[in-house]
Write an enzyme that holds these catalytic residues in place. Structure first.
Site, mmCIF file in Angstrom:
data_model
loop_
_atom_site.group_PDB
_atom_site.id
_atom_site.type_symbol
_atom_site.label_atom_id
_atom_site.label_comp_id
_atom_site.label_asym_id
_atom_site.label_seq_id
_atom_site.Cartn_x
_atom_site.Cartn_y
_atom_site.Cartn_z
ATOM 1 N N PHE A 59 41.607 46.169 36.396
ATOM 2 C CA PHE A 59 40.831 45.805 37.593
ATOM 3 C C PHE A 59 41.660 46.162 38.805
ATOM 4 O O PHE A 59 42.725 45.616 39.017
ATOM 5 C CB PHE A 59 40.469 44.318 37.652
ATOM 6 N N ASP A 103 50.165 48.318 40.123
ATOM 7 C CA ASP A 103 49.319 47.552 41.032
ATOM 8 C C ASP A 103 49.757 46.094 40.938
ATOM 9 O O ASP A 103 49.463 45.404 39.963
ATOM 10 C CB ASP A 103 47.852 47.718 40.624
ATOM 11 N N LYS A 117 46.639 40.765 48.835
ATOM 12 C CA LYS A 117 46.436 39.335 48.600
ATOM 13 C C LYS A 117 47.478 38.474 49.347
ATOM 14 O O LYS A 117 47.350 38.301 50.548
ATOM 15 C CB LYS A 117 46.384 39.049 47.104
#
Ligand SMILES: *Cc1c(COP(=O)(O)O)cnc(C)c1O
Length: 405
Positions: A145, A230, A259
């Protein structure tokens, strides 16, 4: 503060009427947060065990980050990169010094950082590695994801993320996550990069086998393939290290972060790489109106300082071990596995448990907020400021819920 007579059900009705229906949130309407706690519009208090998917690692409304935001907002918020501002250079320097990379490129959302990294490794492939024009291949992992843009969903293997959104971007090849041999077999002379989450978050908190990332590093080196990790969810302290790949002493060539980079105050993301890679970008190659804006830069600078100076990374390691130990001691017929690192923890339930959602709903009713990922995994990811006493409080809710019929 605005006085209002609306209640939880009124807000839900408004969303039902006016909002796009692309989410299925728990029915709690939050109006305030502080540290690990949030309050709904009825005044009920909840322990936040999701941290906005790890975007509020520093805890809600951290006073130092809030102050940085307010101070900067009163001065200047946006210049665009047509001009320079006095926050971005310091953000660049501080982020590079903290992470040990020579250069950074600021963006806003995580998906934009991933898009940027994909453009970067492709361009490196053509300009440095010498891959023939239009032939660059990027290898990705099953269960990945990395965001929701068309290019990123082009290499997702989650049918729902792709359904109805084609045609897709070409140039990606998928190998099983955790299988280094499969990576090596998939590499061709046109492979420019391998993209991997050190721990798959949305994929269900999947921790790869020990030694996987080390082998991946060695394979990428041998074939002149860039390793792109990532760390948008796993990075910035979440797993008890600055980056999750540090658990195997692996240094990636390209890293995306987002984030928690802004402590949840503002969308800030970045790509990190050394000069011999980042220098393929020339003026005009890439950009973003808001990327590198002074408000985001000031907020991110303080969010990073807070993370380090308040020892949140170390706390994530210690508290994660404590929480994981407590969870593993629960003898529930529903629990198949408890896994994770630091404060990124997944509790996988057996298919017979009836899905993770009902456990999340039951926890919400007892004052603890978390979210299922996929159907059978409950993800626990509280802010990194959590204490042992808070975890004990949480366990008084989690234990009976995991033991319910
Ligand atoms: C959340 C996430 C993204 C996407 O970030 P957005 O800010 O939602 O675009 C990318 N990669 C990983 C690993 C993530 O967890």
């Amino acid at each position: 503060m605005e006085k209002t007579t609306l209640h939880t059900q009124d807000y839900i009705a408004l969303e039902k009427q006016y909002g796009a229906n692309n989410y299925k949130p728990l029915d709690v309407v939050i109006e305030r947060g502080e540290g690990i706690w949030v309050w709904d519009v009825e005044g009920n208090r909840y322990l936040d065990f999701l941290s906005a998917y790890s975007a509020v690692n520093q805890g809600h409304a951290h006073p130092r980050i809030l102050n940085a935001l307010v101070q900067q907002a009163q001065r200047i918020t946006l210049t665009s990169r047509a001009f320079r501002n006095n926050q971005l250079p310091l953000f660049e320097k501080e982020l590079c010094e903290l992470t040990g990379y020579e250069r950074m490129l600021p963006m806003n959302s995580g998906a934009e950082a991933v898009e940027t990294a994909l453009k970067l490794v492709r361009k490196w492939g053509y300009k440095v590695k010498g891959v023939p024009e239009g032939q660059a291949e990027i290898i990705v992992c099953s269960g990945n994801f990395q965001g929701r843009t068309i290019t990123i969903i082009s290499f997702s293997d989650e049918p729902q993320y792709r359904d109805g959104f084609g045609p897709f971007t070409a140039g990606f090849k998928t190998v099983p996550f955790g299988d280094a041999d499969a990576l090596e077999r998939a590499i061709t002379p046109n492979t420019v990069a391998f993209s991997v989450e050190p721990i798959q978050g949305e994929g269900g908190v999947i921790v790869p086998p020990d030694g996987y990332l080390k082998r991946v590093r060695e394979i990428c080196d041998r074939h002149n393939v860039l390793l792109f990790t990532d760390e948008i969810q796993s990075g910035l302290g979440r797993t008890g290290k600055l980056f999750a790949a540090h658990w195997e002493d692996v240094r990636a060539d390209v890293i995306t972060i987002g984030k928690a980079l802004s402590g949840g105050f503002y969308p800030v993301s970045a790509v990190l790489a050394d000069d011999h890679i980042m220098s393929v970008f020339k003026p005009g190659d890439h950009g973003s109106t808001f990327g590198g804006n002074p408000l985001g830069a000031a907020v991110a600078r303080e969010a990073l300082r807070v993370l380090v100076e308040e020892n949140m990374i170390e706390n994530a390691a210690v508290m994660g071990e404590y929480l994981m130990g407590r969870l593993r001691r629960i003898e529930s017929p529903h629990v198949k596995e408890v896994r994770g690192r630091g404060l990124l923890i997944g509790v996988e339930l057996h298919a017979s448990a009836g899905g993770a959602r009902r456990f999340c709903e039951a926890l919400k009713d007892r004052g603890l907020l978390c979210k299922e990922t996929h159907d059978n995994v409950i993800r626990f990811a509280p802010p990194l400021v959590i204490t042992k006493e808070d975890i004990d409080w949480a366990m008084e809710r989690i234990e009976p819920v995991l033991l319910m019929d």
